[in-house]
Design a protein around this motif. Structure first.
Motif, PDB file in Angstrom:
ATOM      1  N   SER A 249       0.823  -1.204   0.000  1.00  0.00           N
ATOM      2  CA  SER A 249       0.000   0.000   0.000  1.00  0.00           C
ATOM      3  C   SER A 249       0.858   1.256   0.000  1.00  0.00           C
ATOM      4  O   SER A 249       1.836   1.362   0.749  1.00  0.00           O
ATOM      5  CB  SER A 249      -0.920   0.009   1.227  1.00  0.00           C
ATOM      6  N   ARG A 250       0.472   2.203  -0.851  1.00  0.00           N
ATOM      7  CA  ARG A 250       1.130   3.512  -0.895  1.00  0.00           C
ATOM      8  C   ARG A 250       0.068   4.595  -0.696  1.00  0.00           C
ATOM      9  O   ARG A 250       0.033   5.589  -1.406  1.00  0.00           O
ATOM     10  CB  ARG A 250       1.859   3.699  -2.225  1.00  0.00           C
ATOM     11  N   LEU A 251      -0.777   4.384   0.286  1.00  0.00           N
ATOM     12  CA  LEU A 251      -1.872   5.324   0.533  1.00  0.00           C
ATOM     13  C   LEU A 251      -1.419   6.613   1.200  1.00  0.00           C
ATOM     14  O   LEU A 251      -2.219   7.528   1.376  1.00  0.00           O
ATOM     15  CB  LEU A 251      -2.939   4.657   1.408  1.00  0.00           C
ATOM     16  N   GLU A 252      -0.177   6.691   1.588  1.00  0.00           N
ATOM     17  CA  GLU A 252       0.348   7.878   2.244  1.00  0.00           C
ATOM     18  C   GLU A 252      -0.521   8.212   3.465  1.00  0.00           C
ATOM     19  O   GLU A 252      -0.757   7.384   4.313  1.00  0.00           O
ATOM     20  CB  GLU A 252       0.416   9.045   1.249  1.00  0.00           C
ATOM     21  N   ASP A 253      -1.051   9.441   3.536  1.00  0.00           N
ATOM     22  CA  ASP A 253      -1.798   9.863   4.715  1.00  0.00           C
ATOM     23  C   ASP A 253      -3.303   9.629   4.585  1.00  0.00           C
ATOM     24  O   ASP A 253      -4.080  10.112   5.405  1.00  0.00           O
ATOM     25  CB  ASP A 253      -1.536  11.345   5.006  1.00  0.00           C
ATOM     26  N   GLN A 254      -3.733   8.885   3.571  1.00  0.00           N
ATOM     27  CA  GLN A 254      -5.156   8.651   3.355  1.00  0.00           C
ATOM     28  C   GLN A 254      -5.603   7.251   3.772  1.00  0.00           C
ATOM     29  O   GLN A 254      -6.740   6.867   3.521  1.00  0.00           O
ATOM     30  CB  GLN A 254      -5.488   8.861   1.871  1.00  0.00           C
ATOM     31  N   GLN A 255      -4.710   6.495   4.393  1.00  0.00           N
ATOM     32  CA  GLN A 255      -5.052   5.120   4.744  1.00  0.00           C
ATOM     33  C   GLN A 255      -6.266   5.053   5.669  1.00  0.00           C
ATOM     34  O   GLN A 255      -7.169   4.231   5.480  1.00  0.00           O
ATOM     35  CB  GLN A 255      -3.866   4.419   5.396  1.00  0.00           C
ATOM     36  N   HIS A 256      -6.313   5.936   6.667  1.00  0.00           N
ATOM     37  CA  HIS A 256      -7.435   5.910   7.606  1.00  0.00           C
ATOM     38  C   HIS A 256      -8.751   6.194   6.882  1.00  0.00           C
ATOM     39  O   HIS A 256      -9.778   5.552   7.166  1.00  0.00           O
ATOM     40  CB  HIS A 256      -7.215   6.944   8.715  1.00  0.00           C
ATOM     41  N   THR A 257      -8.741   7.126   5.938  1.00  0.00           N
ATOM     42  CA  THR A 257      -9.963   7.485   5.211  1.00  0.00           C
ATOM     43  C   THR A 257     -10.489   6.300   4.418  1.00  0.00           C
ATOM     44  O   THR A 257     -11.692   5.999   4.431  1.00  0.00           O
ATOM     45  CB  THR A 257      -9.689   8.672   4.268  1.00  0.00           C
ATOM     46  N   VAL A 258      -9.593   5.623   3.714  1.00  0.00           N
ATOM     47  CA  VAL A 258     -10.014   4.487   2.897  1.00  0.00           C
ATOM     48  C   VAL A 258     -10.485   3.330   3.775  1.00  0.00           C
ATOM     49  O   VAL A 258     -11.524   2.709   3.499  1.00  0.00           O
ATOM     50  CB  VAL A 258      -8.856   4.041   1.975  1.00  0.00           C
ATOM     51  N   ARG A 259      -9.765   3.044   4.834  1.00  0.00           N
ATOM     52  CA  ARG A 259     -10.161   1.948   5.720  1.00  0.00           C
ATOM     53  C   ARG A 259     -11.508   2.238   6.387  1.00  0.00           C
ATOM     54  O   ARG A 259     -12.335   1.333   6.562  1.00  0.00           O
ATOM     55  CB  ARG A 259      -9.081   1.723   6.773  1.00  0.00           C
ATOM     56  N   ALA A 260     -11.736   3.499   6.739  1.00  0.00           N
ATOM     57  CA  ALA A 260     -13.011   3.861   7.355  1.00  0.00           C
ATOM     58  C   ALA A 260     -14.161   3.696   6.361  1.00  0.00           C
ATOM     59  O   ALA A 260     -15.253   3.219   6.723  1.00  0.00           O
ATOM     60  CB  ALA A 260     -12.954   5.299   7.866  1.00  0.00           C
ATOM     61  N   TRP A 261     -13.917   4.076   5.105  1.00  0.00           N
ATOM     62  CA  TRP A 261     -14.963   3.929   4.073  1.00  0.00           C
ATOM     63  C   TRP A 261     -15.317   2.452   3.909  1.00  0.00           C
ATOM     64  O   TRP A 261     -16.501   2.101   3.823  1.00  0.00           O
ATOM     65  CB  TRP A 261     -14.459   4.509   2.758  1.00  0.00           C
TER      66      TRP A 261
END
Length: 299
Positions: A249-261
């Motif tokens: 994963s290269r989600l950078e600082d958006q990992q929490h947003t994607v996991r929450a969705w």
């Protein structure tokens, strides 16, 4: 004072005074970059004078500062269609400073009435290298004007590249960092994701700040605006936008947003996992590795 009350000869006199002031002190505007007050200096009866100024080969120390004033006047003054050819020459001249070329482009829009076919042609020739754009400023100005009405979301990433001058936050970076997301219509984010997915295999190995951040921006925007309407297979592809060539994963600082969705949609998580399992080849014992499907969940 108000230049609107001046006669033609007086307006010419003001232009010449500006030229003299720029020659004496190239910084004579002293960061006062408001452009609209110059508009009254550009009247249709002065087209010949402006053409002579723009065709003057003299390049003294204050020339750029003065021509900047000229373009400000033309941008806000009366339209002068006869200046279109010389303005186009300025726009296309890679030897001129980029800010002046963008100024010429703005003046061209005023005088030509924004000819979409010409603007698209410039954008294409910048992409091929036929029109020089050493710091991407002209490209950025064109993208802001052409997207999304004339360059659709599905095709916009055809004009994305790593900035030529990575230390500069100019019009090009502004477009990709701010304007793209503000100008994309609600129904265009799915097409953005598809466009990035189409280019994704070619850039997975690029090590650049902008390249690293863009996939996560595309993914989070697509999920927010179109994720609930995407098919399971499409969602699976989108979630792969932020995987590198090794499947990490290269989600950078958006990992929490994607996991929450995903966490709010457990049925979609199961569906994505199922698509991922079908997308893998079974081993000799008929087992399908779970890692490829699991990576899409960015856990």
């Amino acid at each position: 004072g108000d230049a609107a009350s001046l006669g033609a000869d007086e307006r010419v006199g003001v232009l010449h005074a500006l030229r003299d002031a720029a020659e004496k002190d190239p910084w004579f505007r002293n960061a006062l970059w408001v452009s609209h007050p110059f508009g009254p200096l550009a009247r249709a009866d002065m087209a010949a004078e402006y053409e002579a100024l723009l065709r003057d080969p003299h390049r003294g120390p204050g020339h750029a500062s003065f021509i900047d004033c000229v373009f400000d006047a033309l941008q806000h003054g009366q339209s002068m269609p006869t200046l279109v050819p010389v303005l186009e020459t300025w726009v296309q001249d890679g030897s001129e400073p980029s800010d002046l070329r963008v100024g010429a482009y703005k003046a061209w829009k005023r005088c030509a009435g924004f000819v979409v076919s010409k603007a698209l042609s410039w954008l294409q020739t910048i992409k091929t290298g036929a029109t020089p754009d050493a710091d991407d400023e002209l490209c950025g100005a064109l993208l802001c004007d052409l997207y999304p009405a004339y360059v659709a979301p599905a095709l916009i990433f055809d004009h994305w590249h790593i900035p030529k001058r990575q230390s500069k936050f100019g019009r090009y970076r502004w477009f990709w960092d701010r304007a793209l997301w503000a100008q994309t219509p609600h129904d265009g984010f799915a097409a953005l994701a598809e466009g990035w997915w189409r280019l994704h295999p070619a850039i997975t190995e690029v090590r650049d700040y902008d390249a690293a951040k863009m996939p996560s921006k595309v993914l989070t925007a697509a999920l927010e605006h179109a994720g609930d309407h995407a098919s399971d297979a499409t969602l699976y592809d989108w979630l792969g936008l932020c995987l590198d060539e090794y499947g990490s994963s290269r989600l950078e600082d958006q990992q929490h947003t994607v996991r929450a969705w995903l966490a709010e949609r457990p049925d979609r998580m199961k569906a994505v996992t199922a698509v991922g399992l079908l997308d893998t080849r079974p081993d000799a014992q008929g087992h399908r590795p779970f890692s490829k499907a699991e990576a899409r969940l960015h856990g």
